[in-house]
Design an enzyme around this catalytic site. Structure first.
Site, PDB file in Angstrom:
ATOM      1  N   SER A 124       6.800   5.143  -5.964  1.00  0.00           N
ATOM      2  CA  SER A 124       5.980   6.039  -5.148  1.00  0.00           C
ATOM      3  C   SER A 124       6.891   7.069  -4.496  1.00  0.00           C
ATOM      4  CB  SER A 124       5.260   5.237  -4.058  1.00  0.00           C
ATOM      5  OG  SER A 124       4.672   6.075  -3.085  1.00  0.00           O
ATOM      6  N   TYR A 137       5.023  -0.639   3.652  1.00  0.00           N
ATOM      7  CA  TYR A 137       4.941  -0.139   2.279  1.00  0.00           C
ATOM      8  C   TYR A 137       6.177   0.661   1.904  1.00  0.00           C
ATOM      9  CZ  TYR A 137       3.065   2.263  -1.835  1.00  0.00           C
ATOM     10  OH  TYR A 137       2.872   2.762  -3.096  1.00  0.00           O
TER      11      TYR A 137
END
Length: 236
Positions: A124, A137
């Site tokens: 990501s 995250y």
């Protein structure tokens, strides 16, 4: 292909099948996998990347492999560090980091043996950016990215390529899962912007794995035109 039952995983499985690969789909939702596998003439195998026994059983049923796509993972919640929920952090680290470790470790020998292996990890933009309320995250994705990039040196000289895919905003079930199934809240994440879709990421993965064997695309960052960073986007 891990996390193959929906979103980027499903789209990539379909795209790679169209490129001529026989795709082995792994995920916990075996009912969904069977439907996809039937449509693309692939193989569906139940897989929980956080369970070492499940990963071992999955790998045992795949006698040979040329490409591994580490796609399983995700986010849970948006708590601050001060209010961090340990169970959410634990799930994110197990799914994103330890899951990538277990699956990659199981398949490295098969990929080397293939003579032309390729490991793709979907991380990501959170793998290189940090943002408020996202520490669980972002820290997991930073760690997953570090794990993946370390392979570039450890497998140097072996017939295995290493590619990290770092997507920005992709409209899948990612946000709904992050918010515990709250689809209304998830929809607001993409409101006023044209985000990427799963097929966009699948196209990039397919491009990377179909390059000539001597070409290694180390890291590919892709974001919507309207997104400059993890926290900065132009909304209409």
């Amino acid at each position: 292909m891990t996390g193959a039952s929906a979103g980027i995983g499903e789209a990539t499985a379909r795209r790679l099948a169209a490129e001529g690969f026989h795709v082995v789909l792994g995920a916990r939702r075996l009912d969904l996998l069977h439907v996809i596998a039937k449509e693309i003439e692939g193989t569906a195998i139940e897989l929980d990347v956080t369970d070492e026994a499940s990963v071992a059983a999955f790998a045992d049923r795949v006698p040979q492999a040329n490409v591994l796509v580490n796609n399983a993972g995700g986010a849970r919640g948006l708590s601050t560090v001060a209010e961090g929920v340990a169970d959410e952090w634990r799930w994110m680290w197990e799914a994103n980091v330890l899951g990538t470790l277990l699956v990659t470790k199981a398949f490295i020998p098969k990929l080397i043996e293939s003579g032309d292996g390729h490991i793709v990890s979907v991380t990501s933009v959170a793998a290189y950016e940090a943002y408020d309320n996202g520490s669980g995250y972002t820290s997991a994705k930073h760690a997953q990215s570090a794990l993946h990039r370390t392979l570039r040196g450890e497998l140097l000289g072996k017939p295995v390529r290493i590619t990290e895919i770092q997507p920005g905003m992709v409209e899948t079930d990612f946000s709904a899962n992050r918010f515990g199934g709250d689809t209304e809240r998830a929809a607001k994440v993409y409101q006023g912007i044209e985000p990427l879709v799963a097929d966009d990421v699948a196209d990039v993965i397919a491009f990377a794995v179909t390059r000539p064997s001597h070409v290694n695309l180390d890291t590919i960052v892709l974001k919507p035109r309207a997104q400059a960073s993890a926290t900065r986007a132009h909304r209409e």
